[in-house]
Design an enzyme around this catalytic site. Structure first.
Site, PDB file in Angstrom:
ATOM      1  N   HIS A 114      -2.606   3.848   0.636  1.00 57.90           N
ATOM      2  CA  HIS A 114      -3.142   4.150  -0.619  1.00 57.90           C
ATOM      3  C   HIS A 114      -3.681   5.259  -0.686  1.00 57.90           C
ATOM      4  O   HIS A 114      -4.178   5.923   0.206  1.00 57.90           O
ATOM      5  CB  HIS A 114      -3.863   3.000  -1.130  1.00 57.90           C
ATOM      6  CG  HIS A 114      -3.248   1.549  -1.770  1.00 57.90           C
ATOM      7  ND1 HIS A 114      -3.767   1.008  -2.508  1.00 57.90           N
ATOM      8  CD2 HIS A 114      -1.765   1.520  -1.342  1.00 57.90           C
ATOM      9  CE1 HIS A 114      -2.696  -0.134  -2.584  1.00 57.90           C
ATOM     10  NE2 HIS A 114      -1.864   0.178  -1.854  1.00 57.90           N
TER      11      HIS A 114
ATOM     12  N   GLU B  47      -6.433   6.410  -1.954  1.00 61.40           N
ATOM     13  CA  GLU B  47      -7.850   6.363  -1.868  1.00 61.40           C
ATOM     14  C   GLU B  47      -8.226   6.385  -0.174  1.00 61.40           C
ATOM     15  O   GLU B  47      -8.905   6.838   0.444  1.00 61.40           O
ATOM     16  CB  GLU B  47      -8.341   5.204  -2.409  1.00 61.40           C
ATOM     17  CG  GLU B  47      -8.531   5.270  -3.880  1.00 61.40           C
ATOM     18  CD  GLU B  47      -7.028   4.318  -4.417  1.00 61.40           C
ATOM     19  OE1 GLU B  47      -6.082   4.670  -3.973  1.00 61.40           O
ATOM     20  OE2 GLU B  47      -7.231   3.614  -5.054  1.00 61.40           O
TER      21      GLU B  47
ATOM     22  N   CYS C  35      -7.234  -0.579  -6.362  1.00 61.36           N
ATOM     23  CA  CYS C  35      -6.979  -2.144  -5.992  1.00 61.36           C
ATOM     24  C   CYS C  35      -8.211  -2.845  -5.277  1.00 61.36           C
ATOM     25  O   CYS C  35      -9.207  -2.122  -4.875  1.00 61.36           O
ATOM     26  CB  CYS C  35      -5.639  -2.200  -5.379  1.00 61.36           C
ATOM     27  SG  CYS C  35      -5.874  -1.698  -3.528  1.00 61.36           S
TER      28      CYS C  35
ATOM     29  N   CYS D 165      -8.956  -0.841  -1.997  1.00 64.96           N
ATOM     30  CA  CYS D 165      -9.529   0.422  -1.890  1.00 64.96           C
ATOM     31  C   CYS D 165     -10.992   0.110  -2.572  1.00 64.96           C
ATOM     32  O   CYS D 165     -11.757   0.907  -2.197  1.00 64.96           O
ATOM     33  CB  CYS D 165      -8.575   1.344  -2.882  1.00 64.96           C
ATOM     34  SG  CYS D 165      -7.154   1.743  -1.958  1.00 64.96           S
TER      35      CYS D 165
HETATM   36 ZN   LIG Z   1      -5.571   0.621  -3.261  1.00 67.87          ZN
END
Ligand SMILES: [Zn+2]
Length: 156
Positions: free
Chosen positions: A51, A53, A81, A84
Site C-alpha cells: 500500500h 502508506e 485500511c 496502514c
Molecule cells: Zn492500507
C-alpha cells in the site's frame, strides 16, 4: 500547507494511475521536508502489503534510520485500511492527514477508528477532508475507466 503536501500525495496517486494500479498516494513529512513517498503497487509488486502508506513509511524510516517517527506527519489521499492505520500507530506519527474517506475499508472513522482509539498508547492528531474532492475523483475516474475497458473487452 496541508494542501501543498496533499498535492504531493496526489502526484504519487497519479503515478499509480499510470501503472493501472488503484490510485492512492502518500508522503511522509518531517520538519517540512518530504522524507518518504509511496503509491499503491499491489499488482506490480504482487503483494497485498504494498500500500502507498507502507511504502512511504518504509522509505521515511530508512531515510532517518529510526523505527519511530514521532515528529513526522503522513499525508494520504485515501483513509487508511486496518494494516496502514496500525503501521501509523507503530510509527508514532504526530499527525495523519487524510484526503478522501473509504466507507468500505477505512479505519480512521469509516468502518472503525483505529487512529483515535483511546485504549492505544499512541493517538496521532487526525485531520480529514484535505483536497477531498481531488482525492476521491482520481479514484472514481480510475474505476470508471476500468469498467469501460472491461465492457470493450467483452464486446470484442
Ligand atoms: Zn492500507
Amino acid at each position: 500547507m496541508d494542501e501543498y503536501y496533499m498535492q504531493e500525495a496526489l502526484k504519487e496517486a497519479r503515478k499509480a494511475y499510470e501503472k493501472k494500479e488503484v490510485p492512492i498516494g502518500a508522503v511522509v513529512v518531517l520538519n517540512g521536508e518530504i522524507i518518504g513517498r509511496g503509491h499503491n503497487q499491489n499488482k506490480y509488486g504482487k503483494n497485498p502489503l504494498y500500500h502507498a502508506e507502507i511504502i512511504a513509511i518504509h522509505q521515511a524510516a530508512k531515510t532517518i534510520g529510526e523505527a519511530r517517527l514521532p515528529e513526522a506527519e503522513i499525508y494520504i489521499t485515501l483513509e487508511p485500511c486496518a494494516m496502514c492505520a496500525g503501521a501509523m500507530i507503530h510509527a508514532r506519527f504526530r499527525r495523519v492527514v487524510i484526503g478522501a474517506m473509504d466507507k468500505k475499508r477505512g479505519c480512521a472513522g469509516s468502518v472503525m477508528n483505529l487512529l483515535e482509539e483511546e485504549h492505544f498508547n499512541h493517538r496521532p492528531e487526525t485531520v480529514r477532508g484535505i483536497l477531498e474532492k481531488e482525492c476521491a475523483d482520481i479514484l472514481s475516474e480510475f474505476f470508471k475507466k476500468l469498467r469501460e475497458e472491461k465492457k470493450v473487452r467483452k464486446n470484442e
